[in-house]
Design a protein around this motif. Structure first.
Motif, PDB file in Angstrom:
ATOM      1  N   PHE A 229       1.966  -8.685  -7.934  1.00  0.00           N
ATOM      2  CA  PHE A 229       1.826  -7.233  -7.823  1.00  0.00           C
ATOM      3  C   PHE A 229       1.414  -6.827  -6.409  1.00  0.00           C
ATOM      4  CE2 PHE A 229      -0.309  -3.127  -8.167  1.00  0.00           C
ATOM      5  CZ  PHE A 229       0.708  -2.399  -8.760  1.00  0.00           C
ATOM      6  N   VAL A 230       0.574  -7.622  -5.746  1.00  0.00           N
ATOM      7  CA  VAL A 230       0.260  -7.347  -4.348  1.00  0.00           C
ATOM      8  C   VAL A 230       1.551  -7.302  -3.535  1.00  0.00           C
ATOM      9  CG1 VAL A 230      -0.816  -8.297  -2.255  1.00  0.00           C
ATOM     10  CG2 VAL A 230      -2.090  -8.276  -4.406  1.00  0.00           C
ATOM     11  N   ARG A 231       2.433  -8.269  -3.757  1.00  0.00           N
ATOM     12  CA  ARG A 231       3.729  -8.269  -3.060  1.00  0.00           C
ATOM     13  C   ARG A 231       4.518  -7.002  -3.369  1.00  0.00           C
ATOM     14  NH1 ARG A 231       7.190 -12.258  -5.891  1.00  0.00           N
ATOM     15  NH2 ARG A 231       7.244 -10.454  -7.298  1.00  0.00           N
ATOM     16  N   ASP A 232       4.579  -6.617  -4.646  1.00  0.00           N
ATOM     17  CA  ASP A 232       5.306  -5.399  -5.034  1.00  0.00           C
ATOM     18  C   ASP A 232       4.716  -4.170  -4.352  1.00  0.00           C
ATOM     19  OD1 ASP A 232       6.784  -7.044  -6.666  1.00  0.00           O
ATOM     20  OD2 ASP A 232       5.878  -6.373  -8.544  1.00  0.00           O
ATOM     21  N   ALA A 233       3.388  -4.105  -4.297  1.00  0.00           N
ATOM     22  CA  ALA A 233       2.724  -2.955  -3.672  1.00  0.00           C
ATOM     23  C   ALA A 233       3.001  -2.910  -2.173  1.00  0.00           C
ATOM     24  CB  ALA A 233       1.223  -3.017  -3.935  1.00  0.00           C
ATOM     25  N   LEU A 234       2.986  -4.060  -1.526  1.00  0.00           N
ATOM     26  CA  LEU A 234       3.276  -4.097  -0.088  1.00  0.00           C
ATOM     27  C   LEU A 234       4.719  -3.686   0.189  1.00  0.00           C
ATOM     28  CD1 LEU A 234       1.440  -7.380   0.988  1.00  0.00           C
ATOM     29  CD2 LEU A 234       0.625  -5.024   1.147  1.00  0.00           C
ATOM     30  N   GLN A 235       5.637  -4.058  -0.687  1.00  0.00           N
ATOM     31  CA  GLN A 235       7.020  -3.618  -0.517  1.00  0.00           C
ATOM     32  C   GLN A 235       7.106  -2.095  -0.543  1.00  0.00           C
ATOM     33  OE1 GLN A 235       8.738  -5.875  -3.803  1.00  0.00           O
ATOM     34  NE2 GLN A 235       9.856  -7.170  -2.356  1.00  0.00           N
ATOM     35  N   VAL A 236       6.365  -1.474  -1.446  1.00  0.00           N
ATOM     36  CA  VAL A 236       6.331  -0.004  -1.511  1.00  0.00           C
ATOM     37  C   VAL A 236       5.747   0.563  -0.224  1.00  0.00           C
ATOM     38  CG1 VAL A 236       5.209   1.959  -2.647  1.00  0.00           C
ATOM     39  CG2 VAL A 236       6.267   0.152  -4.031  1.00  0.00           C
ATOM     40  N   LEU A 237       4.637   0.002   0.238  1.00  0.00           N
ATOM     41  CA  LEU A 237       3.941   0.551   1.398  1.00  0.00           C
ATOM     42  C   LEU A 237       4.716   0.360   2.703  1.00  0.00           C
ATOM     43  CD1 LEU A 237       0.239  -0.447   0.628  1.00  0.00           C
ATOM     44  CD2 LEU A 237       1.267   1.826   0.460  1.00  0.00           C
ATOM     45  N   GLN A 238       5.594  -0.633   2.766  1.00  0.00           N
ATOM     46  CA  GLN A 238       6.334  -0.839   4.010  1.00  0.00           C
ATOM     47  C   GLN A 238       7.737  -0.241   3.968  1.00  0.00           C
ATOM     48  OE1 GLN A 238       6.443  -5.144   4.540  1.00  0.00           O
ATOM     49  NE2 GLN A 238       8.579  -5.229   3.956  1.00  0.00           N
ATOM     50  N   ALA A 239       8.210   0.210   2.805  1.00  0.00           N
ATOM     51  CA  ALA A 239       9.557   0.768   2.702  1.00  0.00           C
ATOM     52  C   ALA A 239       9.708   2.004   3.576  1.00  0.00           C
ATOM     53  CB  ALA A 239       9.873   1.119   1.244  1.00  0.00           C
ATOM     54  N   GLY A 240      10.714   1.986   4.451  1.00  0.00           N
ATOM     55  CA  GLY A 240      10.975   3.122   5.315  1.00  0.00           C
ATOM     56  C   GLY A 240       9.999   3.273   6.468  1.00  0.00           C
ATOM     57  N   ARG A 241       9.147   2.289   6.713  1.00  0.00           N
ATOM     58  CA  ARG A 241       8.158   2.365   7.780  1.00  0.00           C
ATOM     59  C   ARG A 241       8.363   1.205   8.751  1.00  0.00           C
ATOM     60  NH1 ARG A 241       2.857   3.840   3.955  1.00  0.00           N
ATOM     61  NH2 ARG A 241       4.104   4.703   2.255  1.00  0.00           N
ATOM     62  N   PRO A 242       7.800   1.273   9.941  1.00  0.00           N
ATOM     63  CA  PRO A 242       7.966   0.173  10.900  1.00  0.00           C
ATOM     64  C   PRO A 242       7.501  -1.147  10.296  1.00  0.00           C
ATOM     65  CG  PRO A 242       7.001   2.090  11.972  1.00  0.00           C
ATOM     66  CD  PRO A 242       7.014   2.393  10.505  1.00  0.00           C
ATOM     67  N   LYS A 243       8.253  -2.206  10.541  1.00  0.00           N
ATOM     68  CA  LYS A 243       7.927  -3.517   9.984  1.00  0.00           C
ATOM     69  C   LYS A 243       6.875  -4.201  10.851  1.00  0.00           C
ATOM     70  CE  LYS A 243      10.872  -3.179   6.610  1.00  0.00           C
ATOM     71  NZ  LYS A 243      11.219  -1.749   6.850  1.00  0.00           N
ATOM     72  N   GLN A 244       5.749  -4.494  10.237  1.00  0.00           N
ATOM     73  CA  GLN A 244       4.658  -5.225  10.882  1.00  0.00           C
ATOM     74  C   GLN A 244       4.168  -6.291   9.918  1.00  0.00           C
ATOM     75  OE1 GLN A 244       2.683  -1.335  11.309  1.00  0.00           O
ATOM     76  NE2 GLN A 244       2.143  -1.955  13.396  1.00  0.00           N
ATOM     77  N   ARG A 245       3.495  -7.288  10.437  1.00  0.00           N
ATOM     78  CA  ARG A 245       2.960  -8.326   9.557  1.00  0.00           C
ATOM     79  C   ARG A 245       1.727  -7.792   8.838  1.00  0.00           C
ATOM     80  NH1 ARG A 245       2.282 -13.844  12.673  1.00  0.00           N
ATOM     81  NH2 ARG A 245       1.695 -14.541  10.567  1.00  0.00           N
ATOM     82  N   TRP A 246       1.669  -8.035   7.546  1.00  0.00           N
ATOM     83  CA  TRP A 246       0.534  -7.575   6.757  1.00  0.00           C
ATOM     84  C   TRP A 246      -0.659  -8.485   6.980  1.00  0.00           C
ATOM     85  CZ3 TRP A 246       0.182  -2.969   4.675  1.00  0.00           C
ATOM     86  CH2 TRP A 246       1.353  -2.281   4.350  1.00  0.00           C
TER      87      TRP A 246
END
Length: 415
Positions: A229-246
């Motif tokens: 779920f952490v992975r799923d949430a991070l996918q939501v938070l990075q969608a359409g935004r600049p790609k940076q390392r979490w």
């Protein structure tokens, strides 16, 4: 030390009747949980969304969590309100992410590449380390408001509304606790722990004792669920935004390193180390402050806190070191010593960035100076005075702590 404010007593009196009414029987707790879930379904627009078997199991596990809260002896009215907030937030996050995945299938295609997990015993500078790394132009950490209100990029007005609501929650804690701002200063717009994205954690029991919860968590719960779920949430938070390392952090992840490596096989792990004697007294003080908020006056036993958390942390670190040894490969694990990070930061931090394959330049140097200046003003991220604590009040002595962690780890922590 007086840990709570007079306001806590007033609020507890006002909330006690509701606590009794809602938690006095299993049937009442079940009815409350069903009501909470139905409301979250409606609010998130998922009334007609068919959940998977795994999601149904997650909801049932959150029902169990609410029952553990209800069964906690001497739980206060504020404690019961916190229980409901904890469970409601996690139900809402689950349903929100599933709605967004259904509405925007491309979200599932987002690649969470080479995340950085900062973990170690509590009070070992995991927070400072996360903040420093996340300050890079090439990395970012989830901010507290983002984890309370998961979603795609909001417009400016909605963003400010969510930040204000999150800050209001934090301010309420400070109204009730005299010590929390010294123990864990935070802000709605600061990076925070991935704890807020997980349904379950060993550290739920730092908030209240929760009888039966840890045995269930250790023996019956699939902890990989939380990191999926952490992975799923991070996918939501990075969608359409600049790609940076979490950059993710939570001291409780020492209990879950195996799950992290299964779900994020390309993760880099930064392990922080500090003398466990200092760690233990600080962590016990934190637990005492949290228990003082959530339990009735006189119900907190500092010596019981000391016994429990010495066992938990020594066991967790032993488990973490065992998993590390089984999964070692070049560049995967990076050690950060507390005294080197805080004593020689201008040497330690550039080296850490090099090991993480992150660029280091003048802007990073300036941001590091900002972190150090703020910390030096009072030992906290917001410049407040240092958190004061001692082993003596928790029935522990240094020899006992040394023996529990073992000579090998004591050498690592002191090195």
């Amino acid at each position: 030390m007086q840990r709570t404010t007079p306001m806590l007593g007033v609020i507890n009196v006002l909330m006690e009747g509701q606590r009794r009414a809602e938690s006095r029987s299993n049937a009442k707790v079940d009815a409350l949980f069903d009501k909470m879930t139905a409301k979250a379904r409606k609010d998130s627009g998922t009334t007609d969304l068919v959940l998977t078997d795994e999601d149904a199991e997650i909801l049932e596990s959150l029902r169990f969590l609410l029952h553990c809260w209800a069964a906690t002896p001497a739980l206060s009215g504020v404690g019961w309100r916190s229980a409901k907030d904890m469970v409601e937030a996690r139900i809402s996050n689950l349903l929100t992410v599933r709605r967004l995945q259904a509405q925007h299938p491309q979200v599932r295609d987002e690649v969470v590449e080479r995340p950085i997990f900062v973990l170690g015993l509590p009070r070992t500078a995991t927070t400072l380390t996360q903040h420093i790394i996340a300050g890079s132009d090439h990395a970012r950490a989830p901010e507290l408001w983002e984890m309370y209100y998961l979603g795609l990029e909001p417009d400016a007005e909605e963003r400010q509304r969510r930040i204000r609501k999150t800050q209001k929650r934090l301010d309420m804690t400070l109204l009730m606790s005299k010590t929390w701002q010294h123990i864990h200063p935070t802000n709605a717009e600061w990076p925070e722990e991935d704890y807020w994205l997980k349904f379950h954690a060993t550290f739920h029991t730092t908030v209240a004792p929760l009888p039966g919860y840890l045995d269930w968590y250790r023996t019956k719960y699939d902890r990989d669920t939380d990191f999926r779920f952490v992975r799923d949430a991070l996918q939501v938070l990075q969608a359409g935004r600049p790609k940076q390392r979490w950059v993710l952090k939570h001291p409780g992840n020492i209990f879950n390193l195996d799950s992290i490596l299964r779900v994020f096989p390309d993760a880099q792990i930064v392990l922080t180390h500090r003398d466990p004697n200092t760690v233990m007294s600080s962590l016990c003080s934190m637990v005492e402050s949290l228990y003082s908020i959530h339990l009735k006056r006189g119900a907190v036993d500092p010596k019981a806190i000391g016994r429990q958390w010495l066992h938990e942390l020594a066991t967790g670190m032993d488990q973490c070191r065992r998993v590390r040894a089984e999964n070692a490969r070049p560049g995967r694990f990076i050690d950060v010593k507390y005294h080197r990070l805080t004593g020689s930061p201008h040497n330690a931090v550039p080296e850490l960035f090099r090991q993480l394959d992150l660029p280091w330049g003048p802007d990073d140097e300036a941001r590091l100076d900002e972190h150090l200046t703020r910390t030096g003003q009072g030992g906290g991220r917001d410049g407040v005075r240092r958190h004061e604590h001692s082993l003596l009040g928790y029935g522990l002595d240094p020899t006992e702590v040394d023996d529990a962690f073992g000579s090998d780890y004591m050498r690592i922590a002191a090195g």
